[in-house]
Design a protein around this motif. Structure first.
Motif, PDB file in Angstrom:
ATOM      1  N   LEU A  17      92.973  67.601  28.207  1.00 43.87           N
ATOM      2  CA  LEU A  17      94.256  68.463  28.239  1.00 43.87           C
ATOM      3  C   LEU A  17      94.478  69.458  29.277  1.00 43.87           C
ATOM      4  CD1 LEU A  17      94.640  69.464  24.451  1.00 43.87           C
ATOM      5  CD2 LEU A  17      95.764  67.592  25.647  1.00 43.87           C
ATOM      6  N   ALA A  18      95.479  69.069  30.308  1.00 45.82           N
ATOM      7  CA  ALA A  18      95.581  69.859  31.244  1.00 45.82           C
ATOM      8  C   ALA A  18      96.765  70.577  31.525  1.00 45.82           C
ATOM      9  CB  ALA A  18      95.558  68.740  32.772  1.00 45.82           C
ATOM     10  N   LEU A  19      97.512  71.004  30.232  1.00 47.80           N
ATOM     11  CA  LEU A  19      98.610  71.750  29.993  1.00 47.80           C
ATOM     12  C   LEU A  19      98.325  73.246  29.762  1.00 47.80           C
ATOM     13  CD1 LEU A  19     100.649  68.752  28.823  1.00 47.80           C
ATOM     14  CD2 LEU A  19     100.300  69.518  31.164  1.00 47.80           C
ATOM     15  N   PRO A  20      99.415  73.979  29.650  1.00 50.92           N
ATOM     16  CA  PRO A  20      99.206  75.511  29.161  1.00 50.92           C
ATOM     17  C   PRO A  20      99.392  75.669  27.682  1.00 50.92           C
ATOM     18  CG  PRO A  20     101.397  75.116  30.244  1.00 50.92           C
ATOM     19  CD  PRO A  20     100.710  74.064  30.452  1.00 50.92           C
ATOM     20  N   LEU A  21      99.186  74.384  27.102  1.00 48.98           N
ATOM     21  CA  LEU A  21      98.923  74.586  25.463  1.00 48.98           C
ATOM     22  C   LEU A  21      97.562  75.046  25.187  1.00 48.98           C
ATOM     23  CD1 LEU A  21     100.981  71.182  24.685  1.00 48.98           C
ATOM     24  CD2 LEU A  21     101.872  73.445  24.319  1.00 48.98           C
ATOM     25  N   ALA A  22      97.438  75.583  23.828  1.00 52.32           N
ATOM     26  CA  ALA A  22      95.993  75.758  23.554  1.00 52.32           C
ATOM     27  C   ALA A  22      95.131  74.527  23.448  1.00 52.32           C
ATOM     28  CB  ALA A  22      95.932  76.474  22.104  1.00 52.32           C
ATOM     29  N   ALA A  23      93.996  74.789  23.910  1.00 48.91           N
ATOM     30  CA  ALA A  23      92.939  73.750  23.726  1.00 48.91           C
ATOM     31  C   ALA A  23      92.869  73.187  22.185  1.00 48.91           C
ATOM     32  CB  ALA A  23      91.714  74.059  24.367  1.00 48.91           C
ATOM     33  N   VAL A  24      92.620  71.807  22.163  1.00 53.93           N
ATOM     34  CA  VAL A  24      92.431  71.163  20.734  1.00 53.93           C
ATOM     35  C   VAL A  24      90.952  71.722  20.308  1.00 53.93           C
ATOM     36  CG1 VAL A  24      92.477  69.111  19.720  1.00 53.93           C
ATOM     37  CG2 VAL A  24      94.114  69.134  21.566  1.00 53.93           C
ATOM     38  N   SER A 223     104.220  78.393  13.114  1.00 52.56           N
ATOM     39  CA  SER A 223     104.000  79.622  13.852  1.00 52.56           C
ATOM     40  C   SER A 223     102.323  79.799  14.092  1.00 52.56           C
ATOM     41  CB  SER A 223     104.161  80.680  12.393  1.00 52.56           C
ATOM     42  OG  SER A 223     103.130  80.491  11.398  1.00 52.56           O
ATOM     43  N   GLU A 224     101.820  80.737  14.586  1.00 51.37           N
ATOM     44  CA  GLU A 224     100.417  80.768  14.895  1.00 51.37           C
ATOM     45  C   GLU A 224      99.624  80.769  13.825  1.00 51.37           C
ATOM     46  OE1 GLU A 224      98.390  83.271  18.192  1.00 51.37           O
ATOM     47  OE2 GLU A 224     100.187  84.158  18.085  1.00 51.37           O
ATOM     48  N   GLN A 225     100.023  81.196  12.649  1.00 45.73           N
ATOM     49  CA  GLN A 225      99.274  81.298  11.391  1.00 45.73           C
ATOM     50  C   GLN A 225      99.172  79.900  10.793  1.00 45.73           C
ATOM     51  OE1 GLN A 225     100.740  83.629   8.254  1.00 45.73           O
ATOM     52  NE2 GLN A 225      98.545  83.600   7.131  1.00 45.73           N
ATOM     53  N   ARG A 226     100.389  79.027  10.885  1.00 46.65           N
ATOM     54  CA  ARG A 226     100.222  77.702  10.424  1.00 46.65           C
ATOM     55  C   ARG A 226      99.541  76.697  11.166  1.00 46.65           C
ATOM     56  NH1 ARG A 226     106.586  77.073   8.258  1.00 46.65           N
ATOM     57  NH2 ARG A 226     106.289  77.740   5.983  1.00 46.65           N
ATOM     58  N   VAL A 227      99.550  77.038  12.470  1.00 43.58           N
ATOM     59  CA  VAL A 227      98.763  76.015  13.274  1.00 43.58           C
ATOM     60  C   VAL A 227      97.293  76.341  13.149  1.00 43.58           C
ATOM     61  CG1 VAL A 227      98.333  75.435  15.681  1.00 43.58           C
ATOM     62  CG2 VAL A 227     100.755  75.767  14.907  1.00 43.58           C
ATOM     63  N   ARG A 228      97.027  77.461  13.262  1.00 46.34           N
ATOM     64  CA  ARG A 228      95.493  77.718  12.859  1.00 46.34           C
ATOM     65  C   ARG A 228      94.940  77.339  11.651  1.00 46.34           C
ATOM     66  NH1 ARG A 228      96.698  83.097  14.849  1.00 46.34           N
ATOM     67  NH2 ARG A 228      96.792  84.092  12.852  1.00 46.34           N
ATOM     68  N   ARG A 229      95.713  77.552  10.517  1.00 47.53           N
ATOM     69  CA  ARG A 229      95.443  77.082   9.379  1.00 47.53           C
ATOM     70  C   ARG A 229      95.151  75.520   9.248  1.00 47.53           C
ATOM     71  NH1 ARG A 229      99.800  78.142   5.679  1.00 47.53           N
ATOM     72  NH2 ARG A 229      99.399  80.230   6.099  1.00 47.53           N
ATOM     73  N   LEU A 230      96.060  74.560   9.766  1.00 51.55           N
ATOM     74  CA  LEU A 230      96.123  73.361   9.923  1.00 51.55           C
ATOM     75  C   LEU A 230      94.795  72.771  10.848  1.00 51.55           C
ATOM     76  CD1 LEU A 230     100.000  72.215  10.265  1.00 51.55           C
ATOM     77  CD2 LEU A 230      98.295  71.907   8.335  1.00 51.55           C
ATOM     78  N   HIS A 231      94.574  73.658  11.918  1.00 52.74           N
ATOM     79  CA  HIS A 231      93.287  73.334  12.830  1.00 52.74           C
ATOM     80  C   HIS A 231      92.384  73.450  12.034  1.00 52.74           C
ATOM     81  CE1 HIS A 231      95.560  73.944  17.042  1.00 52.74           C
ATOM     82  NE2 HIS A 231      95.872  72.722  16.651  1.00 52.74           N
ATOM     83  N   GLY A 255     100.122  77.418  19.780  1.00 51.77           N
ATOM     84  CA  GLY A 255      99.000  76.971  20.126  1.00 51.77           C
ATOM     85  C   GLY A 255      98.912  75.593  19.514  1.00 51.77           C
ATOM     86  N   ALA A 256     100.339  74.737  19.593  1.00 53.72           N
ATOM     87  CA  ALA A 256     100.444  73.376  19.316  1.00 53.72           C
ATOM     88  C   ALA A 256      99.510  72.605  20.279  1.00 53.72           C
ATOM     89  CB  ALA A 256     101.692  72.953  19.321  1.00 53.72           C
ATOM     90  N   ASP A 257      99.126  71.392  19.857  1.00 51.98           N
ATOM     91  CA  ASP A 257      98.186  70.239  20.543  1.00 51.98           C
ATOM     92  C   ASP A 257      99.035  69.555  21.593  1.00 51.98           C
ATOM     93  OD1 ASP A 257      95.724  71.399  19.234  1.00 51.98           O
ATOM     94  OD2 ASP A 257      96.493  70.031  17.771  1.00 51.98           O
ATOM     95  N   GLY A 258     100.184  69.538  21.487  1.00 52.18           N
ATOM     96  CA  GLY A 258     101.062  68.785  22.319  1.00 52.18           C
ATOM     97  C   GLY A 258     102.618  68.657  21.929  1.00 52.18           C
ATOM     98  N   VAL A 259     103.385  68.329  22.770  1.00 51.73           N
ATOM     99  CA  VAL A 259     104.925  68.168  22.574  1.00 51.73           C
ATOM    100  C   VAL A 259     105.421  66.739  22.721  1.00 51.73           C
ATOM    101  CG1 VAL A 259     106.948  68.912  23.871  1.00 51.73           C
ATOM    102  CG2 VAL A 259     105.162  70.433  23.722  1.00 51.73           C
TER     103      VAL A 259
END
Length: 272
Positions: A17-24, A223-231, A255-259
């Motif tokens: 991943l080379a984008l400014p999204l949070a790393a997977v 939300s950040e919390q929801r994304v962290r929970r799914l991660h 912090g989504a993994d992609g768009v």
């Protein structure tokens, strides 16, 4: 010219991943994530004013524009062959009319053209061939294949899974669907293949906990919390059909993994 898909003998390499999204997270890149890079995913291939959705021309354009993955739609013909088409009917995007299920693929090839480029409706095998060809040249990309409709039997899902397997693309492909039951069939047939549940509400996410490898979610629900929970569950989280800068900003911030976006060029320009 024959549309037969050749087998790929060399494995695909993972994309970083080379984008400014949070790393997977590691849990997402292993198993469900595999070598897939959905950081910039072209929705319906990333159509433009002159290049129709889900066309080979749009696919190539989006890859040149910087897409790391192509999202597209899979429909079945009357004879259970697989074509790339979003709608259940032909009228909006092709020169023919009526439901796709009323036509054989041979009839489509002979009589129907997509409206913009006046080319035949792509076969799924053609898209897979493009992916294998680029992989062999060291320019791989990932695929998200949405199985449209609800009535996919195990035999029909197996057909899609086997085509991806034969192409050597399991590690860079995810099957998506609105229905968890379809994705459960994918998982049973190929545990290594990615899968994405398309959701429009959070209740569906909760109901599918532990059943799918990832979620395609509107930015407004995340939300950040929801994304962290799914991660933490090992799931990949993608922002589905994100068209505007506020949506892109939200997906970056949570912090989504992609768009998944129809406008790869604009998104890349926004990234800077």
């Amino acid at each position: 010219m024959s549309r037969t898909l050749a087998l790929v003998l060399t494995p695909l390499v993972a994309l970083a991943l080379a984008l400014p999204l949070a790393a997977v997270p590691a849990s997402a890149t292993e198993g469900a994530g595999g070598g897939r890079d959905f950081s910039v995913t072209a929705h319906r291939g990333g159509p433009t004013k002159t290049l129709g959705e889900n066309t080979m021309a749009a696919f190539r354009h989006s890859l040149r524009a910087g897409a790391t993955a192509l999202e597209t739609d899979v429909r079945r013909t009357r004879d259970d062959e697989l074509v790339v088409l979003h709608d259940s009917g032909l009228g909006r995007t092709t020169t023919c009319t009526g439901p796709i299920g009323a036509w054989t693929r041979r009839q489509l090839d002979r009589q129907c053209l997509e409206r913009t480029g006046r080319r035949p409706i792509p076969h799924v095998e053609e898209l897979l061939a493009l992916a294998t060809s680029r992989a062999e040249r060291g320019r791989p990309f990932s695929l998200m294949l949405e199985l449209k409709g609800s009535n996919w039997s195990v035999t029909q899902v197996r057909r899609v899974v086997n085509l991806v397997k034969d192409a050597g693309l399991v590690d860079v492909t995810a099957i998506s669907s609105l229905r968890a039951t379809v994705l459960e069939r994918v998982r049973r047939l190929s545990p290594r293949m990615g899968n994405q549940l398309i959701v429009s509400g959070w209740r569906k996410v909760r109901q599918a906990k532990g059943l799918v490898g990832g979620y395609n979610v509107p930015a407004r629900l995340l939300s950040e919390q929801r994304v962290r929970r799914l991660h933490r569950q090992g799931a990949v989280v993608l922002g589905g059909y994100a068209l505007t800068r506020p949506e892109w900003r939200t997906l970056r911030d949570v912090g989504a993994d992609g768009v998944v976006t129809p406008d790869v060029t604009a998104y890349r320009a926004w990234l800077g």
